[in-house]
Design an enzyme around this catalytic site. Structure first.
Site, short mmCIF file in Angstrom:
data_model
loop_
_atom_site.label_atom_id
_atom_site.label_comp_id
_atom_site.label_asym_id
_atom_site.label_seq_id
_atom_site.Cartn_x
_atom_site.Cartn_y
_atom_site.Cartn_z
N HIS A 139 -23.18 22.03 -32.03
CA HIS A 139 -22.68 20.43 -32.50
C HIS A 139 -23.28 19.82 -33.58
CE1 HIS A 139 -21.24 16.57 -32.07
NE2 HIS A 139 -20.32 17.21 -31.34
N GLU B 142 -16.90 21.30 -24.77
CA GLU B 142 -15.94 21.97 -24.55
C GLU B 142 -16.23 23.29 -23.24
OE1 GLU B 142 -13.52 20.91 -26.07
OE2 GLU B 142 -13.39 21.40 -28.05
N1 ACO Z 1 -22.44 30.22 -31.90
C1 ACO Z 1 -23.19 31.15 -32.76
N2 ACO Z 1 -23.72 30.75 -33.59
C2 ACO Z 1 -23.75 29.44 -33.98
C3 ACO Z 1 -22.80 28.50 -33.09
C4 ACO Z 1 -22.22 29.14 -31.98
N3 ACO Z 1 -21.68 28.14 -31.09
N4 ACO Z 1 -22.97 27.19 -33.62
C5 ACO Z 1 -23.68 27.18 -34.64
N5 ACO Z 1 -24.00 28.51 -34.98
C6 ACO Z 1 -24.77 28.96 -36.05
C7 ACO Z 1 -24.28 28.65 -37.45
O1 ACO Z 1 -23.27 29.77 -37.38
C8 ACO Z 1 -25.30 28.72 -38.32
O2 ACO Z 1 -25.64 29.91 -38.50
P1 ACO Z 1 -26.02 30.47 -40.16
O3 ACO Z 1 -27.16 29.57 -40.56
O4 ACO Z 1 -26.49 31.76 -39.98
O5 ACO Z 1 -24.80 30.17 -40.89
C9 ACO Z 1 -26.39 27.73 -37.54
O6 ACO Z 1 -25.91 28.25 -36.18
C10 ACO Z 1 -26.18 26.53 -37.69
O7 ACO Z 1 -24.97 25.97 -37.50
P2 ACO Z 1 -24.84 24.20 -37.38
O8 ACO Z 1 -25.05 23.83 -38.92
O9 ACO Z 1 -25.44 23.67 -36.42
O10 ACO Z 1 -23.28 24.19 -37.19
P3 ACO Z 1 -22.15 23.25 -37.95
O11 ACO Z 1 -22.92 21.75 -37.71
O12 ACO Z 1 -21.75 23.57 -39.25
O13 ACO Z 1 -20.85 23.47 -36.83
C11 ACO Z 1 -20.02 23.58 -34.78
C12 ACO Z 1 -20.86 22.84 -35.46
C13 ACO Z 1 -18.62 23.84 -35.65
C14 ACO Z 1 -19.69 22.71 -33.66
C15 ACO Z 1 -20.41 25.01 -34.31
O14 ACO Z 1 -21.81 24.79 -33.49
C16 ACO Z 1 -19.49 25.97 -33.64
O15 ACO Z 1 -18.78 26.58 -34.39
N6 ACO Z 1 -19.44 26.19 -32.32
C17 ACO Z 1 -18.39 26.72 -31.88
C18 ACO Z 1 -17.16 26.01 -31.54
C19 ACO Z 1 -17.13 24.95 -30.78
O16 ACO Z 1 -17.50 24.86 -29.31
N7 ACO Z 1 -16.54 23.74 -31.14
C20 ACO Z 1 -16.45 22.62 -30.26
C21 ACO Z 1 -17.41 21.37 -30.70
S1 ACO Z 1 -17.38 19.95 -29.79
C22 ACO Z 1 -15.97 19.19 -30.60
O17 ACO Z 1 -15.67 19.33 -31.47
C23 ACO Z 1 -15.19 18.47 -29.50
#
Ligand code: ACO
Length: 357
Positions: free
Chosen positions: A243, A298
């Protein structure tokens, strides 16, 4: 420059406070867990819209007008082509609403969401849409319009818990989009369509369907570890985890897990989900030791909506039926702020040739 606007404060709001470090969500001064356990959709509409509209009717009268608006939405329902997705049908239904900033339009948008979504679910199955019953609550009537059966009180309560839980969440991408649109004074319908368009992406509200796809691919708990390792090695994002704001567990995950647990027959699926959750969290901690990535809303949305026999293709549209209350409240708040949203960008393109100057 902050490309994800991560550290930018772009609005003052009286609506909700997302306490990312503590894993808390407060909506209008109440913890989300309490709201989820006690409130119906109509009560939540009243709570969120209370300061947004002058002369808001009582929750009972609001419920009556929502029921009436469901009937009106059904009358304007058009058959959609069979290959139209449920989100497209919802967007088309909303697009036909009048586009002003009135309470009447707000009621029609909230009520219409259930009618257009339920009808699209039925049409996708080759079934005729079912007319609303305005004497039922929004949640009970939606489940009835989807399945053709009047739900029992536990099922309607579970959907209320879901809709209330997701009704508002600070400046998430879709709410921000709705505020940007409303800041131009385009109207509530335009703002809601802007919100829906942002919500449908898999990184925002499009994740719960893919959570079930992940469950299907894993199949048995014994396969979980290998499946997760391979997905992470490919660089996939695991749906239902991570998140932008929460660095602790998303409080909505537990509110929905509890709501799902109160439905009969969910114990097996919940146990499977908990196993996957434990495995994923363990692997994410290993891969990102410095970046807390926890379960988000989710993940258990998927379990709850599946238990209510809502098809996964409709999950994002049902999310929109809850969040539309917040989009409208935020749109009205932005309008009262009176300032168009217009940030700046830094130009990195070519500079004109000196000779051209
Ligand atoms: N699975 C695997 N890796 C992840 C996930 C995940 N669910 N979430 C974050 N990461 C990774 C990113 O790829 C990133 O890696 P990198 O540095 O190697 O590129 C690292 O963790 C840090 O990511 P964040 O900066 O914390 O992520 P960001 O804030 O950009 O994105 C998001 C947040 C879009 C929700 C992301 O966690 C994600 O894509 N989750 C999966 C999709 C999801 O569940 N969406 C629903 C969110 S809740 C809502 O919107 C109602």
């Amino acid at each position: 420059m902050d490309s994800g606007l991560e550290n930018v404060i772009a609005a003052e709001t009286m609506l909700s406070d997302v306490k990312g470090d503590m894993g808390e969500l407060i909506i209008k001064g109440r913890y989300v867990e309490k709201l989820a356990a006690t409130m119906a959709y109509e009560d939540m509409a009243h709570l969120l819209w209370h300061s947004a509209f002058e002369a808001l009717p009582t929750p009972q009268e609001l419920g009556r007008r929502l029921g009436q608006a469901r009937q009106e939405a059904f009358e304007q329902l058009a058959d959609r082509a069979p290959d139209t997705t449920i989100i497209q049908s919802l967007r088309l239904g909303w697009a036909a609403e009048q586009d002003d900033e009135s309470l009447e339009t707000a009621i029609h948008l909230a009520a219409g969401g259930f009618v257009f979504t339920a009808a699209a679910v039925r049409l996708a199955k080759g079934l005729a849409p079912i007319a609303p019953d305005p004497s039922l609550s929004s949640s009970a009537d939606f489940l009835r319009m989807v399945s053709g059966r009047t739900p029992d009180s536990k099922q309607a309560r579970a959907l209320d818990a879901y809709l209330v839980t997701v009704s508002d969440h600070g400046l998430n991408a879709s709410t921000f989009a709705a505020r940007v649109v409303s800041s131009t004074r385009a109207g509530l319908t335009s703002a809601v369509i802007g919100g829906l368009s942002a919500l449908k992406g898999p990184l925002h509200g499009g994740a719960p369907g893919p959570v079930l796809d992940m469950f299907d691919e894993i199949g048995e708990v014994e396969n979980a570890e290998v499946w997760i390792d391979m997905a992470l090695a490919r660089g996939d994002r695991l749906m239902g985890f991570g998140h932008r704001v929460y660095r602790a567990r998303d409080p909505r995950a537990d509110a929905l897990k509890n709501a799902a647990g109160r439905l009969p027959g969910t114990a097996g699926r919940l146990a499977f989900a908990e196993h996957i959750e434990r495995e994923v969290l363990g692997k994410l901690r290993l891969k990102y030791p410095n970046r807390p990535l926890e379960t988000n809303v989710e993940f258990y949305t998927a379990v709850l909506l599946e238990a209510l026999e809502i098809p996964r293709e409709a999950f994002t549209a049902v999310f929109a039926c809850g969040l539309v209350l917040g989009w409208i409240a935020h749109a009205r708040e932005q309008i009262s702020e009176g300032r168009i949203v217009r940030p700046k960008s830094i130009y990195r393109g070519p500079v004109p040739e000196l000779a051209e100057a």
